[in-house]
Design an enzyme around this catalytic site. Structure first.
Site, PDB file in Angstrom:
ATOM      1  N   ARG A 154       4.023  15.803  -4.317  1.00 43.89           N
ATOM      2  CA  ARG A 154       5.236  15.697  -5.121  1.00 43.89           C
ATOM      3  C   ARG A 154       5.003  16.516  -6.395  1.00 43.89           C
ATOM      4  O   ARG A 154       3.861  16.695  -6.822  1.00 43.89           O
ATOM      5  CB  ARG A 154       5.525  14.243  -5.483  1.00 43.89           C
ATOM      6  CG  ARG A 154       5.736  13.331  -4.272  1.00 43.89           C
ATOM      7  CD  ARG A 154       5.967  11.891  -4.718  1.00 43.89           C
ATOM      8  NE  ARG A 154       6.187  11.003  -3.576  1.00 43.89           N
ATOM      9  CZ  ARG A 154       5.239  10.280  -2.993  1.00 43.89           C
ATOM     10  NH1 ARG A 154       3.994  10.339  -3.449  1.00 43.89           N
ATOM     11  NH2 ARG A 154       5.513   9.494  -1.972  1.00 43.89           N
ATOM     12  N   LYS A 180       3.121   7.515  -6.146  1.00 44.47           N
ATOM     13  CA  LYS A 180       4.151   6.535  -6.533  1.00 44.47           C
ATOM     14  C   LYS A 180       3.549   5.141  -6.659  1.00 44.47           C
ATOM     15  O   LYS A 180       2.692   4.763  -5.864  1.00 44.47           O
ATOM     16  CB  LYS A 180       5.270   6.505  -5.479  1.00 44.47           C
ATOM     17  CG  LYS A 180       6.308   7.602  -5.653  1.00 44.47           C
ATOM     18  CD  LYS A 180       7.459   7.370  -4.688  1.00 44.47           C
ATOM     19  CE  LYS A 180       8.582   8.363  -4.919  1.00 44.47           C
ATOM     20  NZ  LYS A 180       9.710   8.115  -4.010  1.00 44.47           N
ATOM     21  N   HIS A 233      10.534  20.509  -3.980  1.00 41.34           N
ATOM     22  CA  HIS A 233      10.284  19.402  -3.039  1.00 41.34           C
ATOM     23  C   HIS A 233      10.318  19.887  -1.594  1.00 41.34           C
ATOM     24  O   HIS A 233       9.713  19.270  -0.711  1.00 41.34           O
ATOM     25  CB  HIS A 233      11.302  18.284  -3.252  1.00 41.34           C
ATOM     26  CG  HIS A 233      10.858  16.962  -2.703  1.00 41.34           C
ATOM     27  ND1 HIS A 233       9.819  16.229  -3.243  1.00 41.34           N
ATOM     28  CD2 HIS A 233      11.292  16.246  -1.640  1.00 41.34           C
ATOM     29  CE1 HIS A 233       9.639  15.125  -2.556  1.00 41.34           C
ATOM     30  NE2 HIS A 233      10.522  15.102  -1.565  1.00 41.34           N
ATOM     31  N   ARG A 286       6.967  20.348  -0.035  1.00 39.91           N
ATOM     32  CA  ARG A 286       6.372  19.125   0.530  1.00 39.91           C
ATOM     33  C   ARG A 286       6.893  18.895   1.950  1.00 39.91           C
ATOM     34  O   ARG A 286       6.125  18.616   2.872  1.00 39.91           O
ATOM     35  CB  ARG A 286       6.704  17.933  -0.378  1.00 39.91           C
ATOM     36  CG  ARG A 286       6.252  16.556   0.122  1.00 39.91           C
ATOM     37  CD  ARG A 286       6.519  15.535  -0.980  1.00 39.91           C
ATOM     38  NE  ARG A 286       6.511  14.152  -0.519  1.00 39.91           N
ATOM     39  CZ  ARG A 286       5.427  13.389  -0.442  1.00 39.91           C
ATOM     40  NH1 ARG A 286       4.248  13.896  -0.748  1.00 39.91           N
ATOM     41  NH2 ARG A 286       5.512  12.136  -0.052  1.00 39.91           N
ATOM     42  N   HIS A 341       2.787   8.146   1.963  1.00 40.91           N
ATOM     43  CA  HIS A 341       3.899   7.266   2.337  1.00 40.91           C
ATOM     44  C   HIS A 341       3.377   5.856   2.568  1.00 40.91           C
ATOM     45  O   HIS A 341       2.379   5.676   3.269  1.00 40.91           O
ATOM     46  CB  HIS A 341       4.568   7.756   3.633  1.00 40.91           C
ATOM     47  CG  HIS A 341       5.422   8.965   3.445  1.00 40.91           C
ATOM     48  ND1 HIS A 341       5.732   9.835   4.478  1.00 40.91           N
ATOM     49  CD2 HIS A 341       6.035   9.471   2.347  1.00 40.91           C
ATOM     50  CE1 HIS A 341       6.507  10.799   4.019  1.00 40.91           C
ATOM     51  NE2 HIS A 341       6.690  10.605   2.734  1.00 40.91           N
ATOM     52  N   TYR A 350       9.588  13.441  10.002  1.00 47.93           N
ATOM     53  CA  TYR A 350       9.074  14.800  10.170  1.00 47.93           C
ATOM     54  C   TYR A 350       8.817  15.136  11.643  1.00 47.93           C
ATOM     55  O   TYR A 350       8.782  16.309  12.013  1.00 47.93           O
ATOM     56  CB  TYR A 350       7.816  15.006   9.332  1.00 47.93           C
ATOM     57  CG  TYR A 350       8.140  14.978   7.857  1.00 47.93           C
ATOM     58  CD1 TYR A 350       8.851  16.023   7.271  1.00 47.93           C
ATOM     59  CD2 TYR A 350       7.775  13.898   7.061  1.00 47.93           C
ATOM     60  CE1 TYR A 350       9.185  15.999   5.931  1.00 47.93           C
ATOM     61  CE2 TYR A 350       8.114  13.865   5.715  1.00 47.93           C
ATOM     62  CZ  TYR A 350       8.816  14.915   5.156  1.00 47.93           C
ATOM     63  OH  TYR A 350       9.158  14.880   3.830  1.00 47.93           O
TER      64      TYR A 350
END
Length: 296
Positions: A143, A167, A233, A236, A259, A268
């Site tokens: 990110r 995150k 982004h 990514r 994630h 994906y």
């Protein structure tokens, strides 16, 4: 939110903006100054009016849904802290969000972006910085904030891997492949500021901002006549899609991207299938598209 729930400053800023927008809406909707009691007295009809107002602006279902999450989070906070016993707003349903697949770049487009950095009029060390940053983000699907929050010492003390703060304050380890290490070293050797704490800095020796990177990508996008979907982004998304295309290792890609749920990574797999089909249709001599051209 920032200290007890350990959410990023960007998430906190988004929630603050959403609540501020609600206050401005309620001020006009109720024709009065808004205070805590107005939040305590909020009912579903108020929120329905607010949703309708944002639809007419117009705003996307995803943006409206995030705004609703901000409101519900604040209502839950009021309940936890005894300002409110209960609220019907905790059961308000979110608008349906259409499933949009990320749009990856092709490997050629990635290379074109990296090589075109030198076409932008900048000093030598800034060209090397931008090349190192974009290569690094794409190499492991970072990110923007994860790359820009890194400090110089974290890179210098690392070897084949580097710690990334993601995150929610979660850490993960990502590989530093040789080409990335060399481009970052090349940038640091050329950099005019040798004592800055941040790894990636601007021309004043301060930590580089996300807006500066977004501005750079816009310039490159215009120079190469690329789609508006080409953003930082998207690098990514492209990393994840290319890895899925060549390896199919869902769990490993989940760990690399940071994630928390495999569901976030699963998308994906869908993107990779679509991506491979498009490449086939465009390039393979037996594809329908090429057969049609040959017949003509």
């Amino acid at each position: 939110m920032q200290y007890s729930r350990n959410l990023s400053i960007h998430t906190v800023s988004s929630y603050y903006s959403d609540l501020n927008q609600l206050i401005l809406f309620l001020k006009e909707y109720k024709n009065k100054e808004i205070d805590l009691k107005d939040f305590v007295d909020l009912v579903k009809n108020d929120i329905r009016a607010w949703v309708l107002y944002r639809i007419k602006k117009p705003e996307t279902p995803r943006t409206i849904s995030r705004g609703l999450s901000s409101i519900k989070s604040f209502i839950s906070y009021l309940i936890e802290n005894k300002f409110l016993k209960r609220s019907e707003l905790t059961n308000v349903k979110h608008p349906k969000i259409p499933k949009l697949l990320p749009r990856p770049l092709s490997i050629k487009q990635i290379n074109d972006i990296i090589f075109s950095i030198s076409d932008i009029k900048q000093t030598d060390w800034i060209i090397k910085r931008d090349r190192a940053l974009i290569t690094f983000i794409y190499s492991v699907g970072l990110r923007i904030s994860e790359a820009l929050n890194l400090n110089r010492e974290e890179f210098i003390s690392s070897r084949d891997y580097i710690n990334i703060s993601g995150k929610g304050g979660k850490f993960r380890i990502v590989p530093l492949i040789p080409v990335v290490r060399e481009t970052i070293k090349d940038y640091l050797n050329a950099c005019e500021f040798k004592t800055s704490e941040a790894l990636f800095i601007n021309n004043r020796g301060e930590r580089l901002s996300a807006s500066a990177l977004q501005k750079l990508i816009r310039k490159i996008r215009n120079n190469l006549n690329l789609s508006e979907h080409v953003t930082p982004h998207a690098l990514r998304h492209s990393c994840a899609t290319h890895l899925m295309e060549y390896s199919g290792e869902l769990r490993e890609i989940q760990e690399l991207l940071g994630h928390s749920s495999i569901v976030s990574t699963q998308i994906y797999a869908d993107v990779a299938k679509k991506y491979i089909t498009e490449v086939y249709d465009r390039c393979h001599p037996l594809s329908r598209e090429n057969r049609k051209d040959n017949q003509q």
